[in-house]
Motif scaffolding. Structure first.
Motif, PDB file in Angstrom:
ATOM      1  N   LEU A 184       0.973  -1.291  -0.201  1.00  0.00           N
ATOM      2  CA  LEU A 184      -0.032  -0.109  -0.188  1.00  0.00           C
ATOM      3  C   LEU A 184       0.893   1.106  -0.096  1.00  0.00           C
ATOM      4  CD1 LEU A 184      -2.787  -1.032   2.595  1.00  0.00           C
ATOM      5  CD2 LEU A 184      -2.871  -1.128   0.115  1.00  0.00           C
ATOM      6  N   GLY A 185       2.164   1.165   0.207  1.00  0.00           N
ATOM      7  CA  GLY A 185       3.309   2.330   0.076  1.00  0.00           C
ATOM      8  C   GLY A 185       2.947   3.109   1.403  1.00  0.00           C
ATOM      9  N   ILE A 186       2.672   2.409   2.566  1.00  0.00           N
ATOM     10  CA  ILE A 186       2.336   3.341   3.772  1.00  0.00           C
ATOM     11  C   ILE A 186       3.367   2.970   4.976  1.00  0.00           C
ATOM     12  CG2 ILE A 186      -0.114   3.276   3.366  1.00  0.00           C
ATOM     13  CD1 ILE A 186      -0.501   1.413   5.724  1.00  0.00           C
ATOM     14  N   CYS A 187       4.119   2.268   4.751  1.00  0.00           N
ATOM     15  CA  CYS A 187       5.394   1.776   5.612  1.00  0.00           C
ATOM     16  C   CYS A 187       6.372   0.914   4.764  1.00  0.00           C
ATOM     17  CB  CYS A 187       4.757   0.989   6.997  1.00  0.00           C
ATOM     18  SG  CYS A 187       6.113   0.552   7.872  1.00  0.00           S
ATOM     19  N   ASP A 188       7.702   1.111   5.071  1.00  0.00           N
ATOM     20  CA  ASP A 188       8.677   0.379   4.244  1.00  0.00           C
ATOM     21  C   ASP A 188       8.802  -0.942   5.183  1.00  0.00           C
ATOM     22  OD1 ASP A 188      10.417   0.766   6.728  1.00  0.00           O
ATOM     23  OD2 ASP A 188      11.580   2.470   5.721  1.00  0.00           O
ATOM     24  N   GLY A 189       8.184  -1.172   6.140  1.00  0.00           N
ATOM     25  CA  GLY A 189       8.242  -2.671   6.789  1.00  0.00           C
ATOM     26  C   GLY A 189       9.569  -2.982   7.365  1.00  0.00           C
ATOM     27  N   ASN A 190      10.271  -2.180   7.473  1.00  0.00           N
ATOM     28  CA  ASN A 190      11.770  -2.244   7.717  1.00  0.00           C
ATOM     29  C   ASN A 190      11.973  -2.613   9.418  1.00  0.00           C
ATOM     30  OD1 ASN A 190      14.637  -2.548   8.509  1.00  0.00           O
ATOM     31  ND2 ASN A 190      15.297  -1.284   6.662  1.00  0.00           N
ATOM     32  N   MET A 191      11.768  -3.758   9.678  1.00  0.00           N
ATOM     33  CA  MET A 191      11.886  -4.203  11.094  1.00  0.00           C
ATOM     34  C   MET A 191      13.337  -3.894  11.985  1.00  0.00           C
ATOM     35  SD  MET A 191       9.242  -7.593  11.399  1.00  0.00           S
ATOM     36  CE  MET A 191       9.192  -7.245  12.882  1.00  0.00           C
ATOM     37  N   GLU A 192      14.316  -3.916  11.070  1.00  0.00           N
ATOM     38  CA  GLU A 192      15.675  -3.984  11.699  1.00  0.00           C
ATOM     39  C   GLU A 192      15.765  -2.248  12.108  1.00  0.00           C
ATOM     40  OE1 GLU A 192      15.080  -5.538   8.814  1.00  0.00           O
ATOM     41  OE2 GLU A 192      15.474  -7.449   9.860  1.00  0.00           O
ATOM     42  N   GLU A 193      15.241  -1.643  11.407  1.00  0.00           N
ATOM     43  CA  GLU A 193      15.313  -0.009  11.669  1.00  0.00           C
ATOM     44  C   GLU A 193      14.174   0.413  12.707  1.00  0.00           C
ATOM     45  OE1 GLU A 193      15.441   2.195   8.156  1.00  0.00           O
ATOM     46  OE2 GLU A 193      17.320   1.362   7.464  1.00  0.00           O
ATOM     47  N   GLY A 194      12.942  -0.467  13.106  1.00  0.00           N
ATOM     48  CA  GLY A 194      12.056   0.031  13.845  1.00  0.00           C
ATOM     49  C   GLY A 194      10.757   0.381  13.121  1.00  0.00           C
ATOM     50  N   SER A 195      10.711   0.355  11.774  1.00  0.00           N
ATOM     51  CA  SER A 195       9.699   0.847  11.214  1.00  0.00           C
ATOM     52  C   SER A 195       8.383  -0.060  11.482  1.00  0.00           C
ATOM     53  CB  SER A 195       9.787   1.053   9.567  1.00  0.00           C
ATOM     54  OG  SER A 195      10.860   1.804   9.281  1.00  0.00           O
ATOM     55  N   LEU A 196       8.711  -1.321  11.949  1.00  0.00           N
ATOM     56  CA  LEU A 196       7.721  -2.312  12.039  1.00  0.00           C
ATOM     57  C   LEU A 196       7.952  -2.998  13.148  1.00  0.00           C
ATOM     58  CD1 LEU A 196       5.020  -3.142  10.222  1.00  0.00           C
ATOM     59  CD2 LEU A 196       6.166  -5.009   9.728  1.00  0.00           C
ATOM     60  N   ARG A 197       7.321  -3.284  14.383  1.00  0.00           N
ATOM     61  CA  ARG A 197       7.392  -3.590  15.473  1.00  0.00           C
ATOM     62  C   ARG A 197       6.202  -4.620  16.219  1.00  0.00           C
ATOM     63  NH1 ARG A 197       8.952   1.780  16.321  1.00  0.00           N
ATOM     64  NH2 ARG A 197       7.599   2.259  17.972  1.00  0.00           N
ATOM     65  N   CYS A 198       6.540  -5.605  16.782  1.00  0.00           N
ATOM     66  CA  CYS A 198       5.503  -6.226  17.266  1.00  0.00           C
ATOM     67  C   CYS A 198       5.606  -6.719  18.614  1.00  0.00           C
ATOM     68  CB  CYS A 198       5.782  -7.552  16.433  1.00  0.00           C
ATOM     69  SG  CYS A 198       4.267  -8.845  16.805  1.00  0.00           S
TER      70      CYS A 198
END
Length: 482
Positions: A184-198
């Motif tokens: 969707l182009g709303i987040c880069d999903g880069n978990m290493e940089e913290g853009s996506l966390r769970c």
């Protein structure tokens, strides 16, 4: 696996925080780019100075709605923000602005598929909130440093119902959420940089029981692998506690990636007193039907829709369809290639095979790929027309076209003397030489070992340096071996 695993059922709920890919923060114009020097992307609003007034980022609201529509959520028309009060060193205002009673997206599902089958994971909500800053513990041996660059960055929090029952399901769910936010182009999903966390909420209960067990929350899992490992460890740990006669404590825990275990951070009470109240400095906002309609109209075709189309209309296998829909860039390139050819299977084979292999080896994305869909289609046509073998085209021609996009496949093949030979005289010479070199195999073939035909074809291919048309060679061989 724990020996008592068949006795218990895990109940898992996930909270995924996705940093929205806006250029400015949720309530001010401060930049959001990753990697800037500490405390260089802050202002009086980010730092919560008295008298400052925030203003809501419209693009962040749009991005949240995009995700909600993609997950078939109900979109809340009337929205307001609330203050969530708690103390933490990297929370400059002493509270976090979030949505409490009016999450912008309610309900919805995310479809996953595991070895146990396909099913929908129910969502409870998706809401918008601002991020906190970051405490840094390894710069000064005596003090904790605080970087406020991330404070105020817009997030959506995607909260499931307690609807997952294994670490594998959790792994697939986070994988699908990451694919969706990127698609969707709303987040880069880069978990290493913290853009996506769970954060994972895990409990166990006896199979057949409908009551929820005592919950443990594992915070800030920063890779999909770690989500799976942490949940696996927690399930095993909880079963061991219960089987020993003890009770599971409600705790907040963290994951140690060095040994794939979790450890307690703090015991957690039944409810935290966040003292929510409506944010007085932000006016509520109402979403119009036209605003939501425009966002829905602009949504790209989603992976599930395209995978069904590729299988039903294009006749592709499920595997090919899944591989083409791993990311939006791949599907867009596939669409460009199929504008030049109706051989959908060949297009899928080229993109999923040699092209992806080359890109992975050279760490290229489609954004850096200079090979056009038209040039790849022309190369495919040479193979389909029998002028090149697939292996020669993939290993010898494709790399040249990628490295030098000004060249075309036919010219490269001609200059490298790689075009397949189909004239019978030259082919017959190679076939005769191959058979003369293996008289014992010829006798075995004539005695019934028909599978040796592939060995003879390979020998001709080697002698011709890949220039012999394998179909014609096979026919010639069969005639001579009668």
């Amino acid at each position: 696996m724990n020996q008592f695993s068949d006795k218990y059922e895990a109940v898992i709920g996930l909270e995924v925080h996705a940093q929205l890919a806006t250029e400015s923060k949720l309530f001010c114009g401060d930049a959001t780019s990753f990697g800037a020097a500490p405390n260089t992307q802050v202002s009086a609003i980010t730092l919560g100075h008295p008298g400052t007034l925030p203003k809501t980022n419209k693009k962040a609201v749009e991005y949240a709605i995009r995700m909600g529509l993609a997950c078939n959520c109900d979109i809340e028309r009337y929205n307001y923000f609330a203050r969530k009060n708690y103390f933490y060193p990297d929370l400059p205002k002493g509270y976090q602005v979030s949505q409490h009673t009016t999450p912008i997206c309610v309900g919805g599902t995310v479809a996953i598929k595991t070895t146990a089958g396909a099913r929908d994971i129910r969502l409870n909500r998706i809401h918008i909130e601002e991020d906190a800053g970051k405490s840094v513990h390894d710069i000064d041996p005596h003090y904790t440093s605080v970087d406020y660059n991330r404070a105020g960055v817009p997030l959506i929090e995607i909260v499931t119902e307690p609807d997952l029952h294994s670490a594998d399901e959790a792994y697939q769910y986070v994988t699908e959420v990451r694919r969706l936010v990127r698609w969707l182009g709303i987040c880069d999903g880069n978990m290493e940089e913290g853009s996506l966390r769970c954060d994972a909420n895990v409990s166990i209960r006896l199979k057949g029981d409908t009551r929820l067990g005592t919950k443990v929350e594992v915070k800030n899992l920063n890779s999909i692998r770690n989500v799976k490992k942490a949940i696996e460890f927690e399930i095993t740990r909880m079963i061991a506690i219960v089987e020993s006669g003890d009770a599971v404590k409600q705790q907040t825990r963290s994951f140690d990636a060095s040994n794939d275990t979790t450890f307690a951070i703090r015991d957690k009470e039944e409810a935290n007193d966040y003292r929510y109240f409506a944010e007085p400095d932000l006016a509520p906002f109402r979403l119009t039907e036209a605003f939501i309609h425009d966002i829905k109209t602009a949504l790209p075709a989603l992976p599930a829709e395209l995978m069904a189309q590729y299988q039903q209309q294009f006749g592709l296998s499920e595997y090919d369809a899944v591989q083409l829909c791993l990311d939006r860039e791949t599907t867009e390139f596939f669409s460009q290639v199929t504008a030049h050819t109706t051989n959908y299977k060949a297009a899928a084979n080229w993109i999923n095979g040699p092209l992806k292999q080359y890109m992975n080896e050279h760490k290229l994305g489609f954004a850096q790929l200079q090979l056009t869909a038209e040039k790849l289609s022309a190369l495919m046509q040479l193979v389909e027309g029998g002028q090149l073998s697939f292996s020669v085209a993939a290993s010898n021609i494709l790399p040249v076209l990628i490295q030098d996009p000004g060249k075309d496949a036919l010219t490269v093949a001609t200059n490298l003397n790689l075009l397949q030979v189909s004239s019978s005289n030259e082919l017959e010479e190679w076939v005769d030489a191959a058979l003369e070199a293996m008289p014992d195999k010829v006798q075995e073939y004539k005695k019934g070992k028909k599978g040796l035909i592939g060995l003879f074809v390979g020998e001709v291919k080697k002698r011709s340096k890949g220039k012999a048309d394998p179909k014609i060679v096979t026919t010639l061989l069969q005639e001579k071996l009668k």
